[in-house]
Design a protein around this motif. Structure first.
Motif, PDB file in Angstrom:
ATOM      1  N   ARG C 116       0.797  -1.218   0.000  1.00 55.07           N
ATOM      2  CA  ARG C 116       0.000   0.000   0.000  1.00 55.07           C
ATOM      3  C   ARG C 116       0.829   1.266   0.000  1.00 55.07           C
ATOM      4  NH1 ARG C 116      -5.277  -1.593   3.550  1.00 55.07           N
ATOM      5  NH2 ARG C 116      -5.977  -3.119   2.016  1.00 55.07           N
ATOM      6  N   GLN C 117       1.867   1.277   0.823  1.00 52.27           N
ATOM      7  CA  GLN C 117       2.603   2.525   0.956  1.00 52.27           C
ATOM      8  C   GLN C 117       3.542   2.765  -0.201  1.00 52.27           C
ATOM      9  OE1 GLN C 117       1.561   4.680   2.902  1.00 52.27           O
ATOM     10  NE2 GLN C 117       0.073   3.178   3.585  1.00 52.27           N
ATOM     11  N   VAL C 169       0.230 -11.229 -10.937  1.00 53.78           N
ATOM     12  CA  VAL C 169       0.775 -10.601  -9.736  1.00 53.78           C
ATOM     13  C   VAL C 169      -0.266  -9.672  -9.119  1.00 53.78           C
ATOM     14  CG1 VAL C 169       2.474  -8.947  -8.904  1.00 53.78           C
ATOM     15  CG2 VAL C 169       3.175 -10.802 -10.433  1.00 53.78           C
ATOM     16  N   GLY C 170      -0.934  -8.887  -9.956  1.00 53.65           N
ATOM     17  CA  GLY C 170      -1.974  -8.004  -9.419  1.00 53.65           C
ATOM     18  C   GLY C 170      -3.089  -8.789  -8.785  1.00 53.65           C
ATOM     19  N   ALA C 171      -3.443  -9.896  -9.427  1.00 52.61           N
ATOM     20  CA  ALA C 171      -4.494 -10.729  -8.855  1.00 52.61           C
ATOM     21  C   ALA C 171      -4.064 -11.267  -7.500  1.00 52.61           C
ATOM     22  CB  ALA C 171      -4.820 -11.872  -9.803  1.00 52.61           C
ATOM     23  N   SER C 174      -4.274  -8.460  -4.977  1.00 53.02           N
ATOM     24  CA  SER C 174      -5.655  -8.148  -4.652  1.00 53.02           C
ATOM     25  C   SER C 174      -6.268  -9.245  -3.790  1.00 53.02           C
ATOM     26  CB  SER C 174      -6.454  -7.987  -5.943  1.00 53.02           C
ATOM     27  OG  SER C 174      -7.801  -7.699  -5.665  1.00 53.02           O
ATOM     28  N   LEU C 175      -5.961 -10.483  -4.138  1.00 58.86           N
ATOM     29  CA  LEU C 175      -6.450 -11.589  -3.322  1.00 58.86           C
ATOM     30  C   LEU C 175      -5.893 -11.501  -1.907  1.00 58.86           C
ATOM     31  CD1 LEU C 175      -6.530 -15.134  -4.945  1.00 58.86           C
ATOM     32  CD2 LEU C 175      -8.278 -13.938  -3.636  1.00 58.86           C
ATOM     33  N   TRP C 178      -7.904  -9.060  -0.166  1.00 60.75           N
ATOM     34  CA  TRP C 178      -9.219  -9.631   0.126  1.00 60.75           C
ATOM     35  C   TRP C 178      -9.108 -10.584   1.306  1.00 60.75           C
ATOM     36  CZ3 TRP C 178     -10.608 -14.804   0.013  1.00 60.75           C
ATOM     37  CH2 TRP C 178     -11.993 -15.074   0.098  1.00 60.75           C
ATOM     38  N   ASP C 181      -9.412  -9.496   4.869  1.00 63.12           N
ATOM     39  CA  ASP C 181     -10.769  -9.374   5.409  1.00 63.12           C
ATOM     40  C   ASP C 181     -11.458 -10.722   5.581  1.00 63.12           C
ATOM     41  OD1 ASP C 181     -10.515  -6.642   5.385  1.00 63.12           O
ATOM     42  OD2 ASP C 181     -11.307  -6.437   3.347  1.00 63.12           O
ATOM     43  N   HIS C 182     -10.824 -11.797   5.131  1.00 63.55           N
ATOM     44  CA  HIS C 182     -11.430 -13.123   5.288  1.00 63.55           C
ATOM     45  C   HIS C 182     -10.397 -14.082   5.856  1.00 63.55           C
ATOM     46  CE1 HIS C 182     -13.808 -11.028   2.273  1.00 63.55           C
ATOM     47  NE2 HIS C 182     -14.816 -11.801   2.570  1.00 63.55           N
ATOM     48  N   ARG C 188      -3.852 -22.098   2.008  1.00 63.94           N
ATOM     49  CA  ARG C 188      -3.728 -22.961   0.817  1.00 63.94           C
ATOM     50  C   ARG C 188      -4.950 -22.879  -0.093  1.00 63.94           C
ATOM     51  NH1 ARG C 188      -5.389 -28.060   0.047  1.00 63.94           N
ATOM     52  NH2 ARG C 188      -3.398 -28.636  -0.886  1.00 63.94           N
ATOM     53  N   ARG C 193      -7.177 -21.110  -5.315  1.00 62.61           N
ATOM     54  CA  ARG C 193      -8.115 -20.389  -6.170  1.00 62.61           C
ATOM     55  C   ARG C 193      -7.392 -19.605  -7.252  1.00 62.61           C
ATOM     56  NH1 ARG C 193     -12.206 -18.758  -1.269  1.00 62.61           N
ATOM     57  NH2 ARG C 193     -13.260 -20.760  -1.278  1.00 62.61           N
ATOM     58  N   LEU C 194      -6.371 -18.926  -6.822  1.00 63.06           N
ATOM     59  CA  LEU C 194      -5.637 -18.148  -7.803  1.00 63.06           C
ATOM     60  C   LEU C 194      -4.954 -19.070  -8.809  1.00 63.06           C
ATOM     61  CD1 LEU C 194      -4.744 -15.532  -8.910  1.00 63.06           C
ATOM     62  CD2 LEU C 194      -2.840 -15.508  -7.299  1.00 63.06           C
TER      63      LEU C 194
END
Lengths: 215, 215, 215, 215
Positions: C116-117, C169-171, C174-175, C178, C181-182, C188, C193-194
């Motif tokens: 983020r930073q 890499v972006g995915a 982002s995952l 995500w 929060d989960h 694993r 999933r990715l």
DNA sequence: TATGAATGAGTGTTCATTCAT
DNA sequence: GATGAATGAACACTCATTCAT
């Protein structure tokens, strides 16, 4: 080592800097009033950079509160130090008034900060001052009550002492202000005038010599 | 009502606008203090746009001076209207004090502007107020001097009248402040307390019954 | 323990000090963001005076770069350590993804600093990060290219590998977000999933099963 | 009438000024980042004095929020306007991706503000953005779910759609970033690459062609 | 080695005041 | 007469950075 060199080189301990800053702040607040005083000018007068003020004394409001606190403590100390609680009430009032006027005469800037600036600021700054004023009124009230009681309590008179104390304190403040414009009058004369007004007037009251519209 | 009509209605005569503005200004100055009062808020409260204020009353300083002027004129008028110059000096002082406290009780905002705000402003704003205060002190002084003279002038007493007058005015102001916190006390009682203190104390002075440290 | 002794104890070797400082800096940068992080707070958290930070790690920018460098090295090391280059490309990608998500799960502060930073800082600070991101994309690209090549190079596919690597890499990033929060989802599963999305999609691409607007 | 004259003379309506200011703010925020952007520079670029910014858009934070709000609304509008909800899910995703990349290509500054700056700011500014990102993920999720359901719901696949949607959105963002450095690639190609990866990978998933470590 | 003391330079924000309409 | 639009100037406050000890 020149003054310049000293200023540039010496790392003074925090305590010393705080005093410098407070001195400057009292001076500037007294000259310009709270709002017209700028932190820039205070830092200039103090010979210190602004960030030091914030580091040591906090915000402008904090700084002002610190000024009021210090000056009011000084004033109370001066008055308390001038009074002997073992003496008669009138002597205590007399000594207190003298000490008060002496302080005002010597610390004009400090007095201005207390009297003129702090009063007019709403908000929390003036709490310190309001408290001090209450203490002063309370002290005078105590003297009056003690006197009235000793002399045979008159209901009217005692119920009025607090108001009278407020009046006396206000009279003292006003006289102090008047005196700023008449510095040629010696401190003890000013004190004596108020003493006469207050004490003799109060004495008459205690003795029942009251004025009344139809009298 | 068409826009045109509304516009025509809004075009109030200058006199009315000025009163609106001054009313708003006194209110805002009294609530916020001189510096914390913003021209924006004043124009909002007055229901008038800022340029109107500048057109009619000039700068913020001018506006404040106008407030002080109006309020001090009102106060003087109230006091003068309550006093009959043909009566004896003590009755005049009595009536004046009563009128003063009545005014303060009814016009708290105006009084705050006069007492708390105007005093603390250095610079030219307070000229109005200083002048009014001088006039008040002068009036009291006159009464005192007249009395002292009638009763056979005592040098000590007369040289002191101005200071005493200042003290009495200050006492009155302070009592007025005290009274704001004790609204249950009737106006006439407050006036009577001060009257007793001032007049009896002064009477003693005139008669030579003075207090002295060794007395 | 004498003052001398305490002093001696506090004189830690440079290496230790640097680690203390970097730990504190990563924490503070991750909590407050680059600009809202103050050197004062970092020095407080590190238990070290500010001049030490400057002496050891240089300016704030340098310090941030050092954080990014350390954390990205750790991340790369974790990923590299989890991958066996002798395995098939898909297994390498799988192991790499697993290692990546494990790292993020354990080093949230470090990951925030990286993701983020660093991204949002223009200027030279983010060079470290950009470089690392490029390396990550490069690694994925290599795996994709190797696979595509083995299976008989399809021009469309290979020219796209770099873009696809960036997308993967972006995915992953982002995952990872995500996933913050989960947290109940096991590492694993997230990786799987990715992996499915990326590898199967890529596989189709290599085999010519492409999607097209009219298809 | 020269530009200078126009600037000096014209009193533009509030609406116009607000747009000027927002345009300038988006540009400056995108170039310098939130913290390094100064209100001074924004006011310069907007050709408006700072007080106007505060009068119309509020504080720096408010201004930034307004930028994010406007740009995210524009982006959503662009994407929504490019999608026909009566088409098949894959066509919707395709059209949405195309519209997204078209927007990014045309509004680079706006995209930077959304993607790079807003994310890295903690606090309330980014709420707007987080919400928009959630909406985007939700939309993609809806498409995936609808598809999966139609084709015979596979438990594993549907439970994963949200994560996959997050991955796809992240991939799109990352690709958009990558594209900023490869402007020679046409927008539709970029969109097609992502579409292939996402849709084919997802399609495999739906059909049960999953990758697994031992497979 | 280690730090308390010190600051230059810059930021966001406000406010009294004035045009152009 | 009346106002929305506009600003110059100033102020409180902060922070990365560096001496002197």
């Amino acid at each position: 080592m020149s003054v310049d060199e000293r200023r540039r080189v010496k790392r003074l301990p925090r305590e010393v800097r705080e005093r410098q800053i407070l001195d400057a702040a009292v001076q500037v607040f007294s000259e310009r009033g709270y709002h017209n005083a700028s932190m820039d000018e205070i830092s200039d007068v103090a010979g210190v950079s602004k960030p030091m003020i914030y580091a040591y004394l906090g915000s402008k409001e904090d700084l002002f509160a610190a000024c009021v606190q210090r000056e009011s403590a000084n004033l109370l100390e001066a008055v308390a130090g001038g009074v002997d609680v073992d003496l008669a009430p009138d002597m205590q009032l007399w000594d207190g008034l003298r000490a008060f006027f002496d302080y005002v005469g010597e610390q004009r800037a400090g007095w201005r900060v207390l009297h003129r600036q702090a009063i007019s600021q709403g908000g929390p700054y003036s709490d310190e001052l309001v408290a001090m004023r209450r203490r002063a009124i309370g002290l005078v009230d105590t003297l009056l009550v003690r006197t009235a009681t000793k002399q045979g309590l008159d209901e009217h008179a005692t119920s009025a002492t607090e108001a009278l104390a407020a009046a006396v304190v206000g009279a003292a403040e006003s006289l102090a202000d008047w005196w700023l414009d008449h510095p040629e009058v010696p401190s003890r004369i000013v004190a004596a005038r108020l003493m006469n007004l207050a004490w003799m007037g109060f004495g008459d009251l205690v003795e029942g010599n009251t004025w009344s519209p139809r009298g």
